[in-house]
Design an enzyme around this catalytic site. Sequence first.
Site, PDB file in Angstrom:
ATOM      1  N   GLU A 148       0.786  -1.130   0.024  1.00 18.29           N
ATOM      2  CA  GLU A 148      -0.123   0.000   0.000  1.00 18.29           C
ATOM      3  C   GLU A 148       0.736   1.379   0.107  1.00 18.29           C
ATOM      4  OE1 GLU A 148      -2.812  -0.045   3.211  1.00 18.29           O
ATOM      5  OE2 GLU A 148      -3.891  -1.758   2.398  1.00 18.29           O
ATOM      6  N   GLU A 177      -5.187  -8.602   1.408  1.00 23.04           N
ATOM      7  CA  GLU A 177      -5.832  -8.275   2.618  1.00 23.04           C
ATOM      8  C   GLU A 177      -7.274  -8.076   2.484  1.00 23.04           C
ATOM      9  OE1 GLU A 177      -4.206  -4.758   4.754  1.00 23.04           O
ATOM     10  OE2 GLU A 177      -2.135  -5.424   4.375  1.00 23.04           O
TER      11      GLU A 177
END
Length: 449
Positions: free
Chosen positions: A167, A357
């Site tokens: 991320e 995720e």
Amino acid sequence: MTDFPIFPPSFEWGCATAAFQIEGGALEGGKRPSIWDDFCAQTGRIKDASDGLVACDHFHRFREDVALMADLGFRHYRFSIAWTRVVREDGSPNPEGLDFYRRLLDALHDKGITPNATLFHWDLPAQLQRAHGGWLHRDTAQRFAEYAQIVARALGDRLPRVATLNEPWCSAFLGHDLGVFAPGVQDRPSSLLVAHHLMLAHGLGLQAWRSVRSDTQLGIVLNPELCDPASDAPADIAAARLAELERNDVFLNPLFGREWPAEMIEQIGAFAEQRRPGDLAICAQPLDFIGLNYYTRSIAQAPQSAAEQRRGYRFVPPDPQRPDLTHIGWEIYPQGLERVTRNLLAKWPLPPIWITENGAADNTPVEAGGCDDRLRLSYLQSHLTQLAQMVASGLDIRGYYVWSLLDNFEWAHGYTQRFGVVHVDYSTQQRTAKASARWLQQLISSPQT
Ligand code: PNW
């Protein structure tokens, strides 16, 4: 009886964690501080004024945690390697730190669990921040490539799948524009330069890894976002578009050798010349996979404050009274998983996808030896039902990692938000599998198509 969503037999089931959030052992084995240690030491940065010094004490309890994963039926484990544990201040490998990951990989191997390692989950060596501004400095990308090469040499033979960054949007924009993540900078042009240097680090990292080994599947983990306009007003629609350019195009364009959208180049301002002509080709290394993290969607509106004007949008948080929120206040929106994935596929030639995720904050306590985390259970059910349909319709999604195995240090929220399918009592370090973990265990072992 519960009906389980149906997935192909080859579909991979795993759980995910990150080094800073679970390891602890912060001062052991020659480990150095990261920017998150520094950030936690600053007053007011972390909701419960906590830090990662002990966290889930996974550094000492990894064998127990690996046994737990195996008991729950997970055959895949996504974790991150702490740069600060494996590289010394002078840039040389730290054998003691590398040994920790060797022991972890041995334990996983013994239980038949396949590792999926992320090299950078936000824990930049503090020294690089103090010395020259961390990701604001181009040299940090080079340092990252050297670190990647150290890991490839020392652990590469045991790592079939490796992601460079987790991320990068969070490091860049939460860390340097909103300033709510380490290093806590608030400067819009800086956040864009950081985003560029992160993608450069990704490209240099892949080159460095491939110069050592050619048998690793390499990729990156992104958190692209679905940004819906707050209304039909043209100003809100334009704001939502700009938000998506920042969330998605800033990271995905370089991966495929495409220049940033003009609006983003404009926002980098005076830093524009620090993006060099050859950089795009470095960022665009071949990818064997892409990891997508999905939690919620965002609602965007025309900017109001000066800072929002510079961004071109403002996010409208959902009304906290709404019933369809997780305990951290994020909207439960399973359709977004499919919408965002299809949006990306329409725009970029993505390699095979893993959902790296997905999960929910549900802070239900342990009672009478169990934890009835109904909100998380229903969140996982609705998202996995959505995912099963996506896979059945032919989207090339190969696996799913739930976030997270354990309750852990939830960044600026400290230990106040629990994302684990396993409860952690932070005073005793006792682990208790929650109802959601038992449900996943049954799903993983259910007869599949
Ligand atoms: C991800 N946001 O973080 C991370 O990869 C995990 O380390 C983290 O624990 C998990 O999601 C749950 O939060 C994010 O504010 C944190 O947009 C915050 C945001 C996005 C992702």
